[in-house]
Motif scaffolding. Structure first.
Motif, short mmCIF file in Angstrom:
data_model
loop_
_atom_site.label_atom_id
_atom_site.label_comp_id
_atom_site.label_asym_id
_atom_site.label_seq_id
_atom_site.Cartn_x
_atom_site.Cartn_y
_atom_site.Cartn_z
N ASN A 84 -7.63 2.99 -2.48
CA ASN A 84 -6.35 2.71 -1.83
C ASN A 84 -5.17 3.33 -2.55
O ASN A 84 -4.03 2.98 -2.31
N GLY A 85 -5.44 4.23 -3.47
CA GLY A 85 -4.36 4.87 -4.21
C GLY A 85 -4.12 4.21 -5.55
O GLY A 85 -4.45 3.04 -5.77
N ALA A 86 -3.56 4.97 -6.48
CA ALA A 86 -3.27 4.45 -7.81
C ALA A 86 -2.18 3.39 -7.75
O ALA A 86 -1.36 3.37 -6.82
N SER A 87 -2.17 2.53 -8.72
CA SER A 87 -1.14 1.48 -8.81
C SER A 87 0.25 2.10 -8.76
O SER A 87 0.54 3.09 -9.43
N ASN A 88 1.12 1.48 -7.94
CA ASN A 88 2.49 2.00 -7.88
C ASN A 88 3.22 1.84 -9.21
O ASN A 88 4.12 2.62 -9.54
N ILE A 89 2.81 0.86 -10.00
CA ILE A 89 3.42 0.68 -11.33
C ILE A 89 3.02 1.82 -12.25
O ILE A 89 3.85 2.43 -12.94
N TYR A 137 0.82 -1.19 0.00
CA TYR A 137 0.00 0.00 0.00
C TYR A 137 0.87 1.25 0.00
O TYR A 137 1.86 1.36 0.72
N GLY A 138 0.45 2.22 -0.80
CA GLY A 138 1.11 3.52 -0.78
C GLY A 138 0.17 4.56 -0.22
O GLY A 138 -0.93 4.24 0.25
N ALA A 139 0.59 5.80 -0.28
CA ALA A 139 -0.29 6.88 0.18
C ALA A 139 -1.51 6.97 -0.72
O ALA A 139 -1.39 6.93 -1.95
N GLU A 140 -2.69 7.07 -0.12
CA GLU A 140 -3.92 7.15 -0.91
C GLU A 140 -3.91 8.37 -1.84
O GLU A 140 -4.54 8.36 -2.90
N GLN A 141 -3.20 9.41 -1.44
CA GLN A 141 -3.18 10.64 -2.23
C GLN A 141 -2.19 10.58 -3.40
O GLN A 141 -2.19 11.47 -4.25
N GLU A 186 0.25 23.61 -4.91
CA GLU A 186 1.34 22.88 -4.28
C GLU A 186 1.10 21.37 -4.34
O GLU A 186 -0.01 20.91 -4.61
N GLU A 187 2.14 20.64 -4.04
CA GLU A 187 2.08 19.17 -4.02
C GLU A 187 0.92 18.66 -3.17
O GLU A 187 0.22 17.72 -3.55
N GLY A 188 0.68 19.30 -2.03
CA GLY A 188 -0.36 18.85 -1.13
C GLY A 188 -1.77 19.08 -1.64
O GLY A 188 -2.74 18.55 -1.08
N ASP A 189 -1.92 19.89 -2.69
CA ASP A 189 -3.24 20.14 -3.27
C ASP A 189 -3.62 19.08 -4.30
O ASP A 189 -4.75 19.10 -4.81
N ILE A 190 -2.70 18.18 -4.60
CA ILE A 190 -2.90 17.23 -5.70
C ILE A 190 -3.17 15.82 -5.17
O ILE A 190 -2.48 15.32 -4.28
N PHE A 191 -4.19 15.19 -5.74
CA PHE A 191 -4.56 13.82 -5.42
C PHE A 191 -4.41 12.98 -6.68
O PHE A 191 -5.11 13.21 -7.67
N VAL A 192 -3.50 12.01 -6.64
CA VAL A 192 -3.29 11.12 -7.79
C VAL A 192 -4.33 10.01 -7.74
O VAL A 192 -4.66 9.50 -6.66
#
Length: 463
Positions: free
Chosen positions: A346-351, A131-135, A155-161
């Motif tokens: 749970n966040g986007a695929s790490n790949i 699991y990675g960061a949900e954001q 800023e980086e904190g305003d972005i949700f991947v």
């Protein structure tokens, strides 16, 4: 069916039942294959036996009535269904698809090598991650901020991947809930309206107007430059706005977006701005709503790697929610979206995130622009074709879509005519809203040979 036992004795029929049933051997006086004693012939009675009526088991759970409001199927699966039916009817036809906006060109190797490297690393102790960061991963969020929002105060904190802009649209709808009102460009991407219907924000579908109740349809026409007359638009809580627009291909100017932001401020509304095609803009029109002063107080922006890097199957996108954007009670919208992301995702695929980071490297970004350039060349070919045939053509300059007008005709009729006579799949304009009636959308996502062949067929049909 039941047979009376005395009707035909099994001893009266030879072992060759196939011969008995043969039309050439229905002479019952013959003894070669079958014979019947005349005195024992009786009538075979066919009696209809009562069949047990099968009743499917039903639970006691009521269906979501909002889903029942949806009309037919979602546009693009319906097109795929009609394409499949056409291919069954014409199995030897060479069908060309310029309908669904799915990319066709290979992903550049600089990007796929990053995908492969991250994938193979998962088989090692050092490279494995769960699991990675949900954001989203911090390096990717930082790269998105510096690449697309440099000097815009994002800023980086305003972005949700995420796993795509469409998915984020539905997550945003969960944040907004069922009690909000919404406005949408007409025509526009159908996910905005359908997700609103599913959430219970709308009334019933009005067949005479081809609209849902409680939705404010902002008509975008050639006459108004495909930007709505905001003086006629009623106040709503949420305004969905896509630029460059899907399907018309129109990109809003800086002056138009300034008016939109001011309109939202005057009404206390939130703009959900879809910038999925921003990199296709060829002129100086804004690529982000946050280029407009004050937008951070009233706007959210969604975007995607799908049409930039061919990630339609890889799945990767992002949403920007500035910290300045607040609900009426002062609570930050980003905090509620973060809760939905953490609860439902749970966040986007790490790949895929490794691929996204590669897209934003200097070499990767250059390769992405080359692919976009290829599709824009396809667009030029399609525009030139329909112009030469005397059609009114819109879009194409700032988007991979060409919006072709067929005055007085049903969009689905034109779609069917083109499919039947040229074996080319397009998209009926009415699928994007009542304002799309009388148009078709032609996608520039296609192999060059297919685009050239399709245009050849268009010329043969409409010359």
């Amino acid at each position: 069916m039941s047979l009376a036992p005395q009707s035909i004795s099994t001893s009266m029929i030879s072992s060759s039942s196939s011969a008995f049933l043969s039309p050439s051997n229905l002479n019952f006086n013959s003894r070669q294959n079958a014979w019947v004693q005349a005195k024992r012939i009786s009538v075979c009675k066919c009696v209809a036996a009562p069949q047990e009526e099968k009743i499917a088991y039903k639970t006691k759970v009521s269906r979501n009535g909002n889903l029942g409001k949806l009309q037919a199927g979602y546009l693009f699966p319906e097109i795929a269904r009609r394409k499949a039916a056409h291919m069954l009817k014409y199995p030897d036809a060479e069908v060309i698809s310029l309908g669904i906006g799915d990319t066709t060109e290979p992903i550049p190797e600089v990007i796929t090598s990053a995908l492969a490297k991250r994938s193979y690393a998962l088989s090692t102790q050092e490279g494995y991650s769960g699991y990675g960061a949900e954001q989203g991963e911090k390096p990717l969020r930082a790269a998105i901020a510096s690449t697309f929002y440099k000097d815009l105060g994002i800023e980086e904190g305003d972005i949700f991947v995420s796993d795509g802009a469409k998915c984020d649209i539905s997550r945003l709808q969960i944040v907004f809930g069922s009690n909000v009102t919404m406005a949408v460009q007409d025509p526009s991407y159908p996910a905005y309206v359908d997700s609103s219907v599913i959430m219970g924000q709308t009334g019933e579908f009005q067949k005479d107007a081809e609209k849902y109740g409680k939705i404010e349809y902002m008509r975008c026409t050639a006459e108004n430059g495909f930007f709505p007359d905001l003086s006629t638009v009623a106040r709503t809580d949420i305004i969905f706005f896509c630029s460059p627009n899907n399907p018309t291909g129109a990109a809003a100017t800086r002056e138009q977006l300034t008016r939109l932001v001011q309109f939202a401020k005057d009404n206390g509304s939130i703009i959900v701005y879809d910038s999925a095609y921003a990199l296709y803009i060829s002129d100086d029109n804004p690529r982000s709503i946050f280029e407009i002063p004050g937008a951070k107080e009233v706007a959210i922006e969604t975007s995607s790697f799908s049409k930039y890097a061919g990630f339609t199957g890889v799945r990767l996108g992002w949403t920007v929610i500035p910290k300045e954007l607040l609900f009426s009670d002062g609570f930050p919208v980003a905090k509620d979206f973060n809760r939905i992301v953490c609860t439902c995702f749970n966040g986007a695929s790490n790949i895929s995130q490794a691929g996204g980071l590669a897209c934003l490297s200097p070499e990767g970004f250059k390769a992405v622009h080359e692919v976009i350039g290829f599709y824009k060349e396809n667009t030029d070919i399609i525009v030139e074709t329909f112009n030469s045939l005397g059609f009114k053509v819109y879009g194409g300059k700032n988007a991979p879509y060409v919006w072709v007008q067929f005055p007085g005709r049903s969009s689905w009729d034109v779609f069917s005519e083109i499919l039947k006579k040229t074996h080319v799949v397009t998209t009926p304009g009415s699928g994007f809203g009542p304002g799309g009636e009388g148009f078709i959308r032609v996608s520039a996502f296609g192999h060059r040979g297919n685009v050239l062949e399709a245009c050849k067929r268009f010329k043969h049909l409409y010359k």
